[in-house]
Design a protein around this motif. Structure first.
Motif, PDB file in Angstrom:
ATOM      1  N   THR A  58       1.104  -1.372   0.127  1.00  0.00           N
ATOM      2  CA  THR A  58       0.456   0.316  -0.259  1.00  0.00           C
ATOM      3  C   THR A  58       0.919   0.881   0.102  1.00  0.00           C
ATOM      4  OG1 THR A  58      -1.871  -1.321   1.471  1.00  0.00           O
ATOM      5  CG2 THR A  58      -2.162   1.081   1.453  1.00  0.00           C
ATOM      6  N   SER A  59       1.936   1.076   0.557  1.00  0.00           N
ATOM      7  CA  SER A  59       2.673   2.111   1.020  1.00  0.00           C
ATOM      8  C   SER A  59       3.115   2.508   0.338  1.00  0.00           C
ATOM      9  CB  SER A  59       4.013   2.279   2.095  1.00  0.00           C
ATOM     10  OG  SER A  59       4.760   1.379   1.366  1.00  0.00           O
ATOM     11  N   ARG A  60       3.421   1.366  -1.648  1.00  0.00           N
ATOM     12  CA  ARG A  60       4.904   2.104  -3.117  1.00  0.00           C
ATOM     13  C   ARG A  60       2.815   2.709  -3.472  1.00  0.00           C
ATOM     14  NH1 ARG A  60       9.397   0.807  -3.162  1.00  0.00           N
ATOM     15  NH2 ARG A  60       9.757  -0.164  -5.616  1.00  0.00           N
ATOM     16  N   GLU A  61       2.525   1.650  -3.042  1.00  0.00           N
ATOM     17  CA  GLU A  61       0.961   2.760  -4.456  1.00  0.00           C
ATOM     18  C   GLU A  61       0.304   3.827  -3.897  1.00  0.00           C
ATOM     19  OE1 GLU A  61      -1.935   0.162  -3.497  1.00  0.00           O
ATOM     20  OE2 GLU A  61      -1.350  -1.536  -4.645  1.00  0.00           O
ATOM     21  N   MET A  62       1.101   4.418  -2.644  1.00  0.00           N
ATOM     22  CA  MET A  62       0.646   5.734  -2.318  1.00  0.00           C
ATOM     23  C   MET A  62       2.073   6.769  -2.422  1.00  0.00           C
ATOM     24  SD  MET A  62      -1.027   4.875   1.453  1.00  0.00           S
ATOM     25  CE  MET A  62      -1.266   6.813   1.577  1.00  0.00           C
ATOM     26  N   MET A  63       2.985   6.020  -2.346  1.00  0.00           N
ATOM     27  CA  MET A  63       4.258   6.945  -3.037  1.00  0.00           C
ATOM     28  C   MET A  63       4.286   7.358  -4.697  1.00  0.00           C
ATOM     29  SD  MET A  63       7.213   4.822  -1.578  1.00  0.00           S
ATOM     30  CE  MET A  63       7.606   4.042   0.095  1.00  0.00           C
ATOM     31  N   ASP A  64       3.814   6.091  -5.143  1.00  0.00           N
ATOM     32  CA  ASP A  64       4.001   6.432  -7.246  1.00  0.00           C
ATOM     33  C   ASP A  64       2.431   7.263  -7.152  1.00  0.00           C
ATOM     34  OD1 ASP A  64       4.494   5.382  -9.097  1.00  0.00           O
ATOM     35  OD2 ASP A  64       2.717   3.968  -9.304  1.00  0.00           O
ATOM     36  N   THR A  65       1.093   7.736  -6.823  1.00  0.00           N
ATOM     37  CA  THR A  65       0.459   8.737  -6.693  1.00  0.00           C
ATOM     38  C   THR A  65       1.009   9.931  -6.354  1.00  0.00           C
ATOM     39  OG1 THR A  65      -0.651   7.747  -4.548  1.00  0.00           O
ATOM     40  CG2 THR A  65      -1.201   6.721  -7.630  1.00  0.00           C
ATOM     41  N   GLY A  66       1.786   9.930  -4.906  1.00  0.00           N
ATOM     42  CA  GLY A  66       1.946  11.468  -4.075  1.00  0.00           C
ATOM     43  C   GLY A  66       0.368  11.667  -3.226  1.00  0.00           C
ATOM     44  N   ASP A  67      -0.195  10.335  -2.590  1.00  0.00           N
ATOM     45  CA  ASP A  67      -1.148  10.119  -1.398  1.00  0.00           C
ATOM     46  C   ASP A  67      -0.429  10.544  -0.498  1.00  0.00           C
ATOM     47  OD1 ASP A  67      -2.964  10.854  -0.456  1.00  0.00           O
ATOM     48  OD2 ASP A  67      -4.306   8.026  -0.641  1.00  0.00           O
ATOM     49  N   PHE A  68       0.457  11.439  -0.126  1.00  0.00           N
ATOM     50  CA  PHE A  68       1.409  11.146   0.866  1.00  0.00           C
ATOM     51  C   PHE A  68       1.632  12.790   1.513  1.00  0.00           C
ATOM     52  CE2 PHE A  68       4.037  10.979  -2.145  1.00  0.00           C
ATOM     53  CZ  PHE A  68       5.768  11.091  -1.288  1.00  0.00           C
ATOM     54  N   ASP A  69       2.004  13.887   3.327  1.00  0.00           N
ATOM     55  CA  ASP A  69       2.991  14.391   3.140  1.00  0.00           C
ATOM     56  C   ASP A  69       4.369  14.618   2.665  1.00  0.00           C
ATOM     57  OD1 ASP A  69       0.336  15.854   2.753  1.00  0.00           O
ATOM     58  OD2 ASP A  69       0.369  15.427   4.581  1.00  0.00           O
ATOM     59  N   LEU A  70       4.448  13.514   4.067  1.00  0.00           N
ATOM     60  CA  LEU A  70       6.107  13.360   4.094  1.00  0.00           C
ATOM     61  C   LEU A  70       5.909  11.709   3.772  1.00  0.00           C
ATOM     62  CD1 LEU A  70       6.974  15.183   7.372  1.00  0.00           C
ATOM     63  CD2 LEU A  70       7.303  15.070   4.831  1.00  0.00           C
ATOM     64  N   SER A  71       7.265  10.647   3.788  1.00  0.00           N
ATOM     65  CA  SER A  71       7.607   9.820   3.719  1.00  0.00           C
ATOM     66  C   SER A  71       8.756   9.209   4.270  1.00  0.00           C
ATOM     67  CB  SER A  71       6.632   9.132   2.468  1.00  0.00           C
ATOM     68  OG  SER A  71       7.051   7.432   2.258  1.00  0.00           O
ATOM     69  N   LEU A  72       8.654   7.753   4.537  1.00  0.00           N
ATOM     70  CA  LEU A  72      10.253   7.526   5.081  1.00  0.00           C
ATOM     71  C   LEU A  72      10.364   6.427   3.708  1.00  0.00           C
ATOM     72  CD1 LEU A  72      10.156   6.026   8.359  1.00  0.00           C
ATOM     73  CD2 LEU A  72      10.448   8.505   8.026  1.00  0.00           C
ATOM     74  N   GLY A  73      11.740   6.271   3.974  1.00  0.00           N
ATOM     75  CA  GLY A  73      12.299   5.710   2.642  1.00  0.00           C
ATOM     76  C   GLY A  73      13.648   5.970   2.605  1.00  0.00           C
ATOM     77  N   VAL A  74      14.611   5.077   1.393  1.00  0.00           N
ATOM     78  CA  VAL A  74      15.798   4.489   1.840  1.00  0.00           C
ATOM     79  C   VAL A  74      16.028   4.002   0.538  1.00  0.00           C
ATOM     80  CG1 VAL A  74      15.798   2.749   3.750  1.00  0.00           C
ATOM     81  CG2 VAL A  74      14.666   1.724   2.089  1.00  0.00           C
ATOM     82  N   TRP A  75      17.252   4.311   0.158  1.00  0.00           N
ATOM     83  CA  TRP A  75      17.906   3.888  -1.783  1.00  0.00           C
ATOM     84  C   TRP A  75      19.248   3.511  -1.301  1.00  0.00           C
ATOM     85  CZ3 TRP A  75      15.106   5.353  -6.430  1.00  0.00           C
ATOM     86  CH2 TRP A  75      15.321   6.016  -6.781  1.00  0.00           C
ATOM     87  N   SER A  76      19.809   2.812  -2.081  1.00  0.00           N
ATOM     88  CA  SER A  76      21.112   2.417  -2.602  1.00  0.00           C
ATOM     89  C   SER A  76      21.054   2.192  -4.036  1.00  0.00           C
ATOM     90  CB  SER A  76      21.342   1.185  -2.084  1.00  0.00           C
ATOM     91  OG  SER A  76      20.326  -0.227  -2.342  1.00  0.00           O
ATOM     92  N   PRO A  77      22.549   2.147  -4.034  1.00  0.00           N
ATOM     93  CA  PRO A  77      22.389   2.697  -6.187  1.00  0.00           C
ATOM     94  C   PRO A  77      23.482   1.316  -6.392  1.00  0.00           C
ATOM     95  CG  PRO A  77      24.216   3.256  -4.840  1.00  0.00           C
ATOM     96  CD  PRO A  77      23.743   3.133  -3.817  1.00  0.00           C
TER      97      PRO A  77
END
Length: 537
Positions: free
Chosen positions: A417-436
């Motif tokens: 669900t969080s991935r879907e909300m991130m994709d559509t921009g349905d949030f104010d702030l969101s925690l995230g991680v990233w590695s190259p």
């Protein structure tokens, strides 16, 4: 790097609650244990200490597909990376590449043609020689499957075989990171005989989902679902590894991992929480290997689809100043992390050690909110249980923002669900991680800030700045690294000042290992992947 800190009372209360929650999940699961979990502690059969030619690595969960043309998951890559070879390989602990299957290469002045000359003598695990035809087959297959790494390699217009030992990639446009992408797991060369395993035109996807067909020093001999992966040497590889058998043993309970490491039943335990690692400080048999990684933890600030106030950069800057970064890393990572200085992590070329770095300044944060005319601000923070530390992190940020009068509502949802909300921009702030995936600042700057990449494509802040677009797109089309560095650093100055993300911290890699294990080299580009052929006990 451990730090002693004087934390505010509110934060101490928050941390107490968080630690209580964490400890409740770390208790041994002796009752109502799933059947497969009971079996995990029985396979493979072992004595108290593993044999000198056998390595046992405890991992936390089973894997999905192992197909290099599909998988984008580091967890699966730890199984497949030693089973395949690539044209180029990462050099030891460096983010630079060295010859692999290719002994040399050249690129045309316009960057559109890359020609590789192969070393002779390498063979797949069934004895078939590795040739230029196999290289062409591999990349044609990836482009035909159109999954996972397809986006990275969609720049390939054609792969031409010049001779059995020479192959040329023709690109549709100049793509400076191309060489580095070939060292990633999805650059692994696949035996064309996988076509014999094809089902319903799947190009062997079903077979390679649970088997390997590479020319690396190891091959997957057995995958017992829910229990373990067993790797053995490729009999046709010139390297003769000291480790004749490698098990990746699935142990979901972190306490069970710790006990088995202490008892010598496993040699490496990947799933022990950071708060339990202190128990090994005085161990005569176990050490915790600590290395700076390129894995970053940050907050997406929705600059265009979230709360209206977040469109004002002064509000985003206020949130950046509200965070006590030292206290945050201590609370969430026991101090085993370093505050980010801009989007490109330290250790990757393009990082700017002189770039501006936000610091904890409550009065500055309040002043910026007042200048923006914002009061009684209420924001939602999106996160999931994907990372075990996110609950503590969310609570800690909630406490920090309360100090500047911002109410943070915690919105914990299922990972999908969080991935879907991130994709559509349905949030104010969101925690995230990233590695190259490959060693180029493109992985951070172009994915995070290009306005063509809104949503899961990378720009999860839905941030648009025409000047930034121009700078990072130009940097992605020229080959001179010094010039690219200048462009990326100009762009960094803007995106740090405009704060579309809260740049939190760079996490350390922490790995509890038996002191009998020798030769392991950590490479930040190969997170969770082992140089098995060079290791011994």
């Amino acid at each position: 790097m451990r730090r002693l800190l004087h934390l505010p009372l509110s934060l101490i209360l928050v941390l107490a609650l968080a630690l209580s929650a964490c400890s409740s999940t770390s208790q041994p699961q002796t009752e109502n244990k799933p059947a497969e979990q009971n079996e995990q502690t029985q396979a493979p059969e072992q004595s108290a200490s593993t044999p000198s030619d056998t390595l046992v690595v405890a991992i936390s969960s089973d894997q999905g597909t192992l197909d290099p043309a599909v998988s984008m998951d580091n967890s699966a890559w730890k199984i497949t990376y030693p089973a395949y070879q690539r044209l180029v390989e990462y050099d030891g602990a460096s983010t630079e590449v060295k010859p692999g299957l290719a002994k040399e290469w050249k690129v045309s002045p316009d960057g559109l043609e890359w020609t590789f000359t192969l070393n002779e003598g390498f063979k797949f695990a069934d004895g078939t020689p590795v040739t230029a035809d196999a290289v062409k087959f591999t990349f044609d297959r990836t482009l035909a499957i159109k999954k996972g790494p397809y986006d990275v390699y969609s720049v390939i217009q054609e792969v031409k075989v010049n001779s059995p030992t020479s192959v040329t990639f023709v690109l549709s446009k100049n793509f400076p990171p191309f060489l580095s992408t070939l060292a990633a797991n999805y650059g692994g060369i696949v035996n064309p005989k996988v076509k014999e395993k094809e089902q319903n035109g799947d190009l062997g996807q079903n077979f390679l989902a649970s088997n390997t067909m590479g020319s690396g020093p190891y091959q997957l001999e057995e995958w017992k679902k829910g229990q373990y992966f067993k790797l053995t040497p490729n009999p046709h590889h010139p390297a003769k590894p000291a480790l004749k058998t490698v098990y990746f043993k699935i142990i979901s309970d972190p306490t069970a991992q710790r006990l088995q490491l202490e008892q010598g039943e496993v040699d490496i335990a990947e799933g022990i929480p950071v708060e339990q690692l202190g128990a090994f400080e005085n161990s005569p048999n176990i050490e915790v290997l600590q290395n700076p990684s390129l894995f970053v933890d940050y907050v997406y600030v929705n600059t265009s689809k979230g709360n209206e106030a977040l469109k004002d950069k002064r509000v985003r800057q206020a949130l950046s100043y509200a965070i006590d970064y030292d206290a945050l890393t201590e609370a969430v990572q026991q101090g085993y992390a370093t505050q980010m200085r801009g989007p490109i992590p330290k250790g990757l070329w393009g990082h700017d050690e002189s770039a501006f770095q936000y610091s904890y300044d409550v009065e500055k944060a309040k002043s910026l909110l007042a200048e923006a005319g914002v009061s009684n601000l209420e924001l939602d923070l999106l996160y999931s249980d994907n990372k075990p530390w996110w609950e503590t992190e969310a609570l800690t940020l909630q406490a920090f923002f309360a100090e500047i009068g911002v109410k943070l509502n915690l919105n914990k949802v299922a990972y999908a669900t969080s991935r879907e909300m991130m994709d559509t921009g349905d949030f104010d702030l969101s925690l995230g991680v990233w590695s190259p995936d490959f060693a180029d600042p493109f992985m951070f700057m172009n994915y995070w800030f290009d306005s063509n990449n809104f949503g899961l494509s990378g720009n999860r802040a839905f941030y648009k700045n025409d000047q930034v677009d121009q700078l990072i797109r130009q940097a992605a089309t020229i080959n001179d690294q010094a010039e690219r560095t200048k462009l990326y650093q100009q762009a960094q100055q803007i995106v740090i000042e405009e704060a579309p993300y809260l740049y939190l911290y760079q996490k350390d890699s922490l790995l509890p290992v038996s002191k009998q294990v020798k030769g392991y080299v950590y490479n930040p580009m190969l997170e969770g992947i082992y140089n098995l052929a060079d290791m011994s006990k």
